[in-house]
Write a protein that holds these residues in place. Structure first.
Motif, PDB file in Angstrom:
ATOM      1  N   VAL A 199     -36.644  23.366   6.089  1.00 35.38           N
ATOM      2  CA  VAL A 199     -36.395  24.251   4.821  1.00 35.38           C
ATOM      3  C   VAL A 199     -35.832  23.587   3.564  1.00 35.38           C
ATOM      4  O   VAL A 199     -34.758  23.059   3.948  1.00 35.38           O
ATOM      5  N   THR A 200     -36.370  23.246   2.505  1.00 33.44           N
ATOM      6  CA  THR A 200     -35.894  22.620   1.334  1.00 33.44           C
ATOM      7  C   THR A 200     -35.768  23.609   0.349  1.00 33.44           C
ATOM      8  O   THR A 200     -36.305  24.465   0.029  1.00 33.44           O
ATOM      9  N   GLY A 201     -34.406  23.633  -0.177  1.00 34.06           N
ATOM     10  CA  GLY A 201     -33.851  24.517  -1.180  1.00 34.06           C
ATOM     11  C   GLY A 201     -33.204  23.737  -2.377  1.00 34.06           C
ATOM     12  O   GLY A 201     -32.946  22.580  -2.299  1.00 34.06           O
ATOM     13  N   TYR A 202     -33.262  24.220  -3.454  1.00 30.87           N
ATOM     14  CA  TYR A 202     -32.834  23.544  -4.667  1.00 30.87           C
ATOM     15  C   TYR A 202     -31.722  24.315  -5.566  1.00 30.87           C
ATOM     16  O   TYR A 202     -31.997  25.614  -5.466  1.00 30.87           O
ATOM     17  N   PHE A 203     -30.991  23.721  -6.367  1.00 30.95           N
ATOM     18  CA  PHE A 203     -30.204  24.510  -7.206  1.00 30.95           C
ATOM     19  C   PHE A 203     -30.870  24.106  -8.663  1.00 30.95           C
ATOM     20  O   PHE A 203     -30.838  23.168  -8.980  1.00 30.95           O
ATOM     21  N   LYS A 204     -31.218  25.337  -9.326  1.00 31.62           N
ATOM     22  CA  LYS A 204     -31.895  24.860 -10.637  1.00 31.62           C
ATOM     23  C   LYS A 204     -31.018  24.765 -11.896  1.00 31.62           C
ATOM     24  O   LYS A 204     -31.252  24.306 -12.928  1.00 31.62           O
ATOM     25  N   GLU A 205     -29.642  25.393 -11.757  1.00 30.88           N
ATOM     26  CA  GLU A 205     -28.753  25.432 -12.893  1.00 30.88           C
ATOM     27  C   GLU A 205     -27.529  24.655 -12.166  1.00 30.88           C
ATOM     28  O   GLU A 205     -26.846  25.030 -11.347  1.00 30.88           O
ATOM     29  N   PHE A 206     -27.160  23.668 -12.838  1.00 31.00           N
ATOM     30  CA  PHE A 206     -26.020  22.743 -12.557  1.00 31.00           C
ATOM     31  C   PHE A 206     -25.445  21.947 -13.463  1.00 31.00           C
ATOM     32  O   PHE A 206     -26.155  21.543 -14.635  1.00 31.00           O
ATOM     33  N   ASP A 207     -24.423  21.280 -13.152  1.00 31.07           N
ATOM     34  CA  ASP A 207     -23.589  20.535 -14.217  1.00 31.07           C
ATOM     35  C   ASP A 207     -22.805  19.310 -13.498  1.00 31.07           C
ATOM     36  O   ASP A 207     -22.313  19.682 -12.430  1.00 31.07           O
ATOM     37  N   LEU A 208     -22.919  18.277 -14.038  1.00 32.62           N
ATOM     38  CA  LEU A 208     -22.254  17.006 -13.577  1.00 32.62           C
ATOM     39  C   LEU A 208     -21.683  16.210 -14.780  1.00 32.62           C
ATOM     40  O   LEU A 208     -22.252  15.791 -15.696  1.00 32.62           O
ATOM     41  N   GLU A 209     -20.344  16.118 -14.830  1.00 31.06           N
ATOM     42  CA  GLU A 209     -19.434  15.301 -15.762  1.00 31.06           C
ATOM     43  C   GLU A 209     -18.946  14.085 -14.951  1.00 31.06           C
ATOM     44  O   GLU A 209     -18.309  14.238 -13.914  1.00 31.06           O
ATOM     45  N   VAL A 210     -19.178  12.818 -15.553  1.00 28.08           N
ATOM     46  CA  VAL A 210     -18.574  11.764 -15.032  1.00 28.08           C
ATOM     47  C   VAL A 210     -17.428  10.979 -16.052  1.00 28.08           C
ATOM     48  O   VAL A 210     -18.151  10.854 -17.254  1.00 28.08           O
ATOM     49  N   GLU A 211     -16.245  10.579 -15.916  1.00 30.31           N
ATOM     50  CA  GLU A 211     -15.732   9.604 -16.639  1.00 30.31           C
ATOM     51  C   GLU A 211     -15.686   8.359 -16.078  1.00 30.31           C
ATOM     52  O   GLU A 211     -15.355   8.221 -15.001  1.00 30.31           O
ATOM     53  N   THR A 212     -15.813   7.132 -16.725  1.00 32.51           N
ATOM     54  CA  THR A 212     -15.548   6.060 -16.526  1.00 32.51           C
ATOM     55  C   THR A 212     -14.700   5.011 -17.316  1.00 32.51           C
ATOM     56  O   THR A 212     -14.425   5.531 -18.659  1.00 32.51           O
ATOM     57  N   GLU A 213     -14.044   4.245 -16.801  1.00 32.83           N
ATOM     58  CA  GLU A 213     -13.024   3.538 -17.413  1.00 32.83           C
ATOM     59  C   GLU A 213     -13.439   2.411 -18.302  1.00 32.83           C
ATOM     60  O   GLU A 213     -13.044   2.151 -19.361  1.00 32.83           O
TER      61      GLU A 213
END
Length: 176
Positions: free
Chosen positions: A26-40
């Motif tokens: 069974v496959t599920g999804y998260f429809k609301e998400f956030d991702l923040e990345v900082e690079t040098e």
């Protein structure tokens, strides 16, 4: 100076897969998400801060009854724990592959997780935005996070596997 990246939710998806009755997935999804990345630097492989969250109420397995059960206290307990969170601690790249070690928190339980990353590349889109793409794979044991609901069929077959496979297609947009 740190460079910030944000997820492009229109071009990203966060999935999980679990065996049901040990015969199908069974496959599920998260429809609301956030991702923040900082690079040098401009190079996405210099990531120094990675933080991901997903809203539990946004779970979608294409079955409303199952989604309601997953949000209940038997599983995620969305009312008391509305988000899961991943904080990346160590990103190590070798060409187009990388590993990301971090801490995953579900139901206020934090455990180490290792994710395998495939770098898809970096481009400038037709609107002048710099984007980077990744495929992310990993797995966790659901019981490590107190997702302990169990059932067994009359024949003794397990209903839900303990192993949860994680899969994400992620497109980041450079900010500023």
């Amino acid at each position: 100076m740190a460079i910030k990246w944000k997820i492009d939710p229109a071009h990203s998806e966060i999935q999980f897969k679990v065996k049901h009755l040990m015969i199908t997935t069974v496959t599920g999804y998260f429809k609301e998400f956030d991702l923040e990345v900082e690079t040098e630097t401009e190079d996405i492989h210099t990531a120094k801060r990675i933080e991901f969250t997903a809203d539990i109420d946004s779970i979608d397995t294409n079955n409303a009854q199952r989604d309601t059960h997953l949000k209940s206290s038997d599983f995620f307990n969305a009312e008391e724990h509305p988000q899961l969170k991943f904080v990346g601690l160590n990103y190590s790249a070798d060409g187009d592959t990388a590993t990301l070690r971090g801490q995953l928190t579900i139901r206020n339980i934090t455990k180490p997780v290792l994710l395998n990353i495939e770098y898809g590349g970096q481009v400038v889109d037709p609107y002048g935005q710099t984007k980077a793409g990744f495929t992310v794979e990993g797995k966790i044991n659901r019981k490590d996070f107190d997702l302990t609901w169990d059932a067994v069929t009359e024949a003794g077959q397990v209903v839900v596997s303990n192993e949860i496979k994680l899969h994400a297609e992620v497109q980041l947009v450079k900010q500023g």
